[in-house]
Design a protein around this motif. Structure first.
Motif, short mmCIF file in Angstrom:
data_model
loop_
_atom_site.label_atom_id
_atom_site.label_comp_id
_atom_site.label_asym_id
_atom_site.label_seq_id
_atom_site.Cartn_x
_atom_site.Cartn_y
_atom_site.Cartn_z
N HIS A 69 3.03 -7.26 5.77
CA HIS A 69 2.30 -6.63 4.66
C HIS A 69 2.43 -7.41 3.36
N GLY A 70 2.94 -8.63 3.43
CA GLY A 70 3.04 -9.46 2.25
C GLY A 70 4.30 -9.27 1.43
N ASN A 256 1.88 -3.46 -0.36
CA ASN A 256 0.45 -3.80 -0.34
C ASN A 256 -0.44 -2.56 -0.45
N LYS A 260 -3.40 -1.90 -3.25
CA LYS A 260 -4.77 -1.49 -2.92
C LYS A 260 -5.16 -0.22 -3.66
N VAL A 302 -4.22 -14.06 0.69
CA VAL A 302 -5.04 -12.87 0.90
C VAL A 302 -6.51 -13.28 0.95
N ILE A 310 -3.77 -9.12 3.84
CA ILE A 310 -2.80 -10.20 3.98
C ILE A 310 -3.17 -11.09 5.16
#
Length: 542
Positions: A69-70, A256, A260, A302, A310
């Motif tokens: 998820h980065g 993440n 968002k 991204v 990601i």
């Protein structure tokens, strides 16, 4: 290694095409180029406050899931394992975290045990805190939950804060509801952050007094919606965190998701990225890179800056996740634990009373909140014992000392919604004794004894059926593959909901019903506790 894309320079609020060169795990060059590119390069996300143990995963497995998820780093409070095993538990987390490419930055637990009103498995003394803070890899003094101790200048509390100041390391806060002059005094003592604000007004009060505020969105406690408007005007003083994240939720997303949601809420991009990437690194002095020349090559790729999907995650120049697949290998570990209690009987779960009814105090659980409310209820007395009442949704709550054989502590709770059976867990903040809620004593005993038999875990019991997810590492974590643990936990969560619970995360909510430092009414292994007056209170009113 060279990567070309749209370079996102958060500190200077610029975006332009560039080629990044990575050498020996660091950013060697950032060279502007011409052209159009369909990918963006930016620093990785940092969880500014998390108890890794609450994921039910050891750090190395947490990292395997998080990088997808980065996430490239966490500011991790090992408070949970410290309550079970003391300083050796903290060392266990640090050593395991070192075995994978990920930025685990641990703190020195400040409040172990959290209160004198419960039985913990260990004590972390002033000398222990001092020794931990001397380590370069211990970055801060973990959340100072004993805010009354700060306000009244308790000697031990103040010595721990002084140790952090001596080593130039920040002190994390934990002061739900504290405002005004009291909040000012708490901050003036050296407390630098708070992740417990549940209203915008409270958070603003603390921001105006110089405190940094963390927007928390975990598996149980969520204050994103209440606090996100503040990021419009306080981008340099806010961060994102999860605090407690169960494994199934971690599979779905991490920081993440907050990025968002913040974009969808209309918060400016650079404000969001400041909170998600930069502020934790600067505040805690982390070695995590910010995509500058000479920084560690901790960054993400991204697809765009509106959905922020990601594509790849790099830690120290190593590709650790790509297109939703983790590239970190599992690490074999030897579990450590502290568990010594005997199986219980249904006789130990009875609350005696005379007459045909009894008036009792009831903990009212709130979905998505750590705080509880308090009510009274009238319950039937059957054969000299007070009975739970599913019609009123008032069920029996039990806490069992897992460190020493001791009497079971009992109370009543509302809003769990179980129509049958029971659930139990050895994850019970902060001392992590066994906590269970159930409709009938037989199911309660079965659920509790399953946890005792496994020396830790979460269980569901109904009639002749009992299932358990074992947690052999300190009774808090599994050493198994993180994705498999998430799958098993999802099955346990479904089993609890099949018994009737309507809570979003029944086990996570249950785990906080013994958290005495959060008002209003909780149950420890020593009794029913009124957080408003910080004292025990009787279960039976009359």
């Amino acid at each position: 290694m060279q990567i070309t894309g749209n370079y996102v320079d958060i500190l200077h609020q610029r975006i332009y095409p560039a080629t990044i060169t990575v050498k020996d795990g660091r950013i060697a060059t950032i060279v502007p180029v011409s052209g159009t590119y369909e990918q963006y390069l930016l620093p990785g996300f940092v969880d500014a406050h998390v108890h890794v143990e609450s994921s039910m995963l050891i750090p190395s497995e947490f990292a395997r899931l998080a990088v997808v998820h980065g996430t490239v780093a966490t500011v991790s409070d090992p408070h949970e394992i410290a309550n079970v095993l003391g300083v050796p538990g903290v060392h266990y987390m640090i050593e395991n975290g070192r075995q994978v490419p990920f930025g685990f930055y641990f703190g020195a637990p400040s409040c172990v045990p959290a209160t004198p009103f419960e039985t913990a498995g260990a004590t972390v003394s002033v000398a222990d805190v001092e020794a931990l803070l001397q380590r370069d890899d211990v970055k801060y003094l973990s959340e100072m939950m004993n805010f009354p101790g700060v306000l009244h200048q308790d000697p031990e509390v103040m010595q721990k804060i002084a140790a952090a100041k001596k080593h130039n390391k920040p002190v994390d806060g934990h002061a739900p509801g504290l405002r005004g002059d009291a909040a000012g005094a708490y901050i003036a003592a050296g407390i630098s952050t708070d992740h417990e604000c549940f209203t915008e007004a409270e958070a603003l009060d603390k921001l105006q007094r110089g405190m940094k505020i963390l927007i928390r969105e975990g598996s149980a406690a969520r204050n994103f919606d209440a606090l996100i408007p503040l990021l419009l005007h306080w981008p340099e003083a806010m961060m994102f965190c999860s605090d407690d994240k169960h494994p199934d939720n971690l599979v779905e997303g991490h920081i993440n998701v907050l990025v968002k949601r913040a974009l969808a809420a209309g918060i400016p991009l650079f404000n969001i990225l400041r909170a998600a990437c930069v502020n934790p690194v600067l505040h805690y002095g982390l070695e995590t890179g910010l995509l500058r020349m000479g920084d560690a090559a901790d960054f993400i790729i991204v697809d765009n800056l509106t959905e922020v999907n990601i594509k790849a995650t790099y830690v120290k120049g190593q590709l650790v996740a790509e297109n939703g697949v983790s590239k970190i290998a599992s690490v074999a570990v030897q579990p450590i634990n502290h568990f010594h209690c005997d199986p219980i009987t249904t006789a130990q779960l009875r609350i005696s009373a005379t007459g045909s009814t009894a008036h009792v105090k009831v903990i009212v659980a709130l979905d998505g909140e750590l705080i509880t409310n308090a009510e009274t209820a009238t319950l039937a007395v059957n054969e000299g014992c007070i009975a739970a009442d599913t019609a009123q949704d008032v069920l029996k709550l039990a806490v069992v000392n897992r460190y020493n054989p001791a009497p079971v502590t009992l109370g009543f709770i509302k809003n769990f919604g179980l129509k049958r059976g029971a659930i139990a867990s050895s994850v019970a903040h902060d001392s992590h004794n066994i906590i269970a809620v159930g409709v009938d004593d037989e199911s309660l005993a079965s659920a509790i004894n399953a946890v005792i038999g496994a020396r830790g875990g979460v269980s569901v019991a109904h009639k002749q059926s009992t299932v358990i997810l074992p947690l052999p590492v300190a009774g808090l974590m599994s050493e198994a593959d993180g994705y498999e643990v998430a799958r098993q936990y999802s099955a346990m969560d479904k089993a609890a909901k099949d018994l009737g619970s309507k809570l979003g995360a029944p086990f996570m909510t249950l785990s906080f019903m013994a958290l005495l430092v959060i008002p209003h009414l909780k149950l420890s292994d020593l009794g029913l506790f009124d957080g408003d007056v910080f004292a025990f209170t009787p279960v039976v009113v009359s």
